[in-house]
Scaffold this motif. Structure first.
Motif, PDB file in Angstrom:
ATOM      1  N   LEU A 151      23.361  15.776  36.882  1.00 48.45           N
ATOM      2  CA  LEU A 151      23.811  14.607  37.628  1.00 48.45           C
ATOM      3  C   LEU A 151      23.078  13.385  37.089  1.00 48.45           C
ATOM      4  O   LEU A 151      21.962  13.087  37.492  1.00 48.45           O
ATOM      5  N   GLY A 152      23.693  12.723  36.102  1.00 46.20           N
ATOM      6  CA  GLY A 152      23.078  11.574  35.450  1.00 46.20           C
ATOM      7  C   GLY A 152      22.690  11.898  34.022  1.00 46.20           C
ATOM      8  O   GLY A 152      21.596  12.407  33.777  1.00 46.20           O
ATOM      9  N   LEU A 153      23.602  11.625  33.075  1.00 45.58           N
ATOM     10  CA  LEU A 153      23.335  11.979  31.680  1.00 45.58           C
ATOM     11  C   LEU A 153      22.859  10.743  30.913  1.00 45.58           C
ATOM     12  O   LEU A 153      23.431  10.352  29.904  1.00 45.58           O
ATOM     13  N   GLY A 154      21.792  10.139  31.441  1.00 43.71           N
ATOM     14  CA  GLY A 154      21.143   9.058  30.717  1.00 43.71           C
ATOM     15  C   GLY A 154      20.183   9.603  29.680  1.00 43.71           C
ATOM     16  O   GLY A 154      20.329  10.740  29.221  1.00 43.71           O
ATOM     17  N   ALA A 155      19.185   8.817  29.325  1.00 43.06           N
ATOM     18  CA  ALA A 155      18.253   9.230  28.272  1.00 43.06           C
ATOM     19  C   ALA A 155      17.528  10.523  28.641  1.00 43.06           C
ATOM     20  O   ALA A 155      17.412  11.442  27.824  1.00 43.06           O
ATOM     21  N   THR A 189      33.337  13.548  39.955  1.00 39.81           N
ATOM     22  CA  THR A 189      32.601  13.366  41.201  1.00 39.81           C
ATOM     23  C   THR A 189      31.449  14.366  41.254  1.00 39.81           C
ATOM     24  O   THR A 189      31.509  15.423  40.610  1.00 39.81           O
ATOM     25  N   PRO A 190      30.414  14.082  42.051  1.00 38.94           N
ATOM     26  CA  PRO A 190      29.343  15.063  42.222  1.00 38.94           C
ATOM     27  C   PRO A 190      29.843  16.377  42.815  1.00 38.94           C
ATOM     28  O   PRO A 190      29.360  17.454  42.449  1.00 38.94           O
ATOM     29  N   VAL A 191      30.822  16.310  43.725  1.00 40.63           N
ATOM     30  CA  VAL A 191      31.362  17.535  44.314  1.00 40.63           C
ATOM     31  C   VAL A 191      32.050  18.382  43.255  1.00 40.63           C
ATOM     32  O   VAL A 191      31.863  19.612  43.193  1.00 40.63           O
ATOM     33  N   ALA A 192      32.844  17.735  42.398  1.00 43.85           N
ATOM     34  CA  ALA A 192      33.530  18.470  41.335  1.00 43.85           C
ATOM     35  C   ALA A 192      32.530  19.121  40.385  1.00 43.85           C
ATOM     36  O   ALA A 192      32.727  20.256  39.936  1.00 43.85           O
ATOM     37  N   LEU A 193      31.430  18.407  40.081  1.00 37.45           N
ATOM     38  CA  LEU A 193      30.399  18.990  39.220  1.00 37.45           C
ATOM     39  C   LEU A 193      29.755  20.192  39.898  1.00 37.45           C
ATOM     40  O   LEU A 193      29.560  21.247  39.270  1.00 37.45           O
ATOM     41  N   ALA A 194      29.439  20.054  41.181  1.00 40.89           N
ATOM     42  CA  ALA A 194      28.803  21.157  41.908  1.00 40.89           C
ATOM     43  C   ALA A 194      29.719  22.373  41.981  1.00 40.89           C
ATOM     44  O   ALA A 194      29.262  23.519  41.900  1.00 40.89           O
ATOM     45  N   VAL A 199      23.878  25.621  38.956  1.00 37.76           N
ATOM     46  CA  VAL A 199      22.597  24.910  38.944  1.00 37.76           C
ATOM     47  C   VAL A 199      22.925  23.431  38.859  1.00 37.76           C
ATOM     48  O   VAL A 199      23.760  23.022  38.041  1.00 37.76           O
ATOM     49  N   LEU A 200      22.303  22.620  39.701  1.00 38.56           N
ATOM     50  CA  LEU A 200      22.523  21.177  39.680  1.00 38.56           C
ATOM     51  C   LEU A 200      21.183  20.488  39.520  1.00 38.56           C
ATOM     52  O   LEU A 200      20.284  20.664  40.346  1.00 38.56           O
ATOM     53  N   ILE A 201      21.032  19.723  38.441  1.00 37.51           N
ATOM     54  CA  ILE A 201      19.805  18.974  38.182  1.00 37.51           C
ATOM     55  C   ILE A 201      20.087  17.501  38.397  1.00 37.51           C
ATOM     56  O   ILE A 201      20.931  16.906  37.706  1.00 37.51           O
ATOM     57  N   ALA A 202      19.395  16.891  39.353  1.00 32.77           N
ATOM     58  CA  ALA A 202      19.574  15.466  39.649  1.00 32.77           C
ATOM     59  C   ALA A 202      18.571  14.640  38.861  1.00 32.77           C
ATOM     60  O   ALA A 202      17.360  14.863  38.961  1.00 32.77           O
ATOM     61  N   ILE A 203      19.087  13.695  38.063  1.00 29.93           N
ATOM     62  CA  ILE A 203      18.214  12.817  37.281  1.00 29.93           C
ATOM     63  C   ILE A 203      18.862  11.433  37.173  1.00 29.93           C
ATOM     64  O   ILE A 203      18.878  10.807  36.114  1.00 29.93           O
ATOM     65  N   LEU A 219      26.213  20.211  48.384  1.00 24.42           N
ATOM     66  CA  LEU A 219      25.450  21.463  48.496  1.00 24.42           C
ATOM     67  C   LEU A 219      26.365  22.634  48.826  1.00 24.42           C
ATOM     68  O   LEU A 219      26.212  23.734  48.277  1.00 24.42           O
ATOM     69  N   ALA A 220      27.348  22.410  49.682  1.00 24.31           N
ATOM     70  CA  ALA A 220      28.295  23.469  49.992  1.00 24.31           C
ATOM     71  C   ALA A 220      29.099  23.852  48.757  1.00 24.31           C
ATOM     72  O   ALA A 220      29.384  25.035  48.524  1.00 24.31           O
ATOM     73  N   ALA A 221      29.457  22.854  47.946  1.00 26.08           N
ATOM     74  CA  ALA A 221      30.207  23.123  46.717  1.00 26.08           C
ATOM     75  C   ALA A 221      29.366  23.899  45.707  1.00 26.08           C
ATOM     76  O   ALA A 221      29.896  24.695  44.920  1.00 26.08           O
ATOM     77  N   LEU A 222      28.058  23.675  45.724  1.00 23.53           N
ATOM     78  CA  LEU A 222      27.167  24.396  44.804  1.00 23.53           C
ATOM     79  C   LEU A 222      27.170  25.890  45.112  1.00 23.53           C
ATOM     80  O   LEU A 222      27.094  26.717  44.197  1.00 23.53           O
ATOM     81  N   GLY A 223      27.220  26.239  46.384  1.00 26.55           N
ATOM     82  CA  GLY A 223      27.453  27.617  46.775  1.00 26.55           C
ATOM     83  C   GLY A 223      26.222  28.472  46.986  1.00 26.55           C
ATOM     84  O   GLY A 223      25.101  28.066  46.663  1.00 26.55           O
TER      85      GLY A 223
END
Length: 317
Positions: A151-155, A189-194, A199-203, A219-223
């Motif tokens: 979540l956030g593909l910056g540097a 969207t974040p939901v679609a990614l989850a 595994v979800l890494i927030a950066i 979080l529900a979408a992550l499962g």
């Protein structure tokens, strides 16, 4: 430059203080017995501000007391502690410390992911408590066969992704706009990614735009086999929703380096065995903090020596 007054509201590493002391007139606000009285007496002379998250919010109220302020040099790549819009409106440049901490934070993210999924802190306690003598440690989940969403593909996010490639796992991402320079699958969207990963890494950066980006729906979408790793800002995750998701096994586990109200960590999180908790260590190595501090110094030297900042944030560039 020693006639230029710089204000430091909260302590920074000693080498930063020494370097600024040698080149400017440095005022340590935390040492003043009455900060309000000091600002009333000396605020009009302050031309630079060396800030960090310990300084608390840096915005219009402080800027109004520093009418000669030209630059805020922030110690950290994240600058959600600073109202960059209010600074821009007053012609104040804000700088941060990008680049020098990217690799360190990416390393920490991978370490935290492995510690969470393989339950390394729990295994360490198991040995220390003498329980291995009674029975083997329970089998852990695995990274094998997983898809990791960033979540956030910056540097920093890109450095995390490159490290993950060495683990032979699939990588996908979400951010506000699709990148043309990467081949990872993009989700809008974040939901679609989850939904597409376990595994979800927030950066992502902190601030109003990303507040509670990871909420109960994500979080529900992550499962129930999902793992959340947060190395961004505590504000990015709805912390009560995360506690509920961990308690109810909506997700499997979480690895957290940041929290909503640091350094206060809710007792519910501290009591959970399916969470790995770190005290905001992302960039906290001697090498990286030294590089960050030097960039704070270099931004101030460049601004007052040449009239240009080295790493201005987009709002004030």
């Amino acid at each position: 430059m020693t006639d230029i007054s710089i204000l430091m509201p909260a302590p920074m590493p000693e080498p930063v203080i020494a370097a600024l002391d040698a080149r400017f007139t440095l005022h340590r606000l935390w040492e003043q017995p009455d900060a309000d009285a000091f600002l009333a007496a000396h605020g009009t002379a302050i031309r630079g501000l060396a800030a960090n998250t310990l300084a608390g919010p840096v915005g219009a109220a402080l800027f109004d007391r520093l009418p000669a302020l030209e630059i805020v040099a922030n110690f950290g790549v994240g600058y959600d502690n600073i109202d960059a819009g209010a600074a821009a409106a007053r012609g104040i440049v804000v700088t941060n410390t990008p680049g020098v901490l990217d690799a360190e934070v990416a390393d920490l993210a991978i370490g935290l992911l492995l510690a969470t999924i393989r339950r390394l802190p729990q295994a360490d306690r198991y040995v220390r408590d003498g329980r291995w003598e009674d029975a083997p440690f329970p089998l852990s989940p695995t990274l094998r066969g997983r898809t990791v969403g960033i979540l956030g593909l910056g540097a920093i996010g890109q450095q995390i992704a490159r490290r993950l490639e060495g683990f032979d796992v699939a990588v996908a991402y979400h951010q506000r706009t699709r990148r043309d320079d990467v081949a990872y699958p993009y989700h809008d969207t974040p939901v679609a990614l989850a939904q597409a990963c376990d595994v979800l890494i927030a950066i992502v950066p902190g601030g109003a735009a990303t507040r509670h980006l990871v909420d109960a729906e994500v979080l529900a979408a992550l499962g129930p086999d999902g793992i959340l790793v947060n190395v961004a800002r505590g504000s990015v995750v709805d912390q009560p929703a995360l506690i509920a998701a961990l308690r109810d096994r909506t997700i499997l586990a979480a690895g957290l380096d940041v929290y909503a109200d640091e350094p206060h960590v809710p007792p519910e999180l501290r009591a959970m065995e399916n969470v790995v908790l770190l005290p905001h260590l992302g960039s906290a190595s001697e090498h990286t903090r030294a590089a960050m501090g030097q960039l704070v110094v270099d931004n101030l030297l460049s601004w007052f020596g040449r009239g240009t900042a080295l790493t201005p944030v987009p709002e004030t560039a």
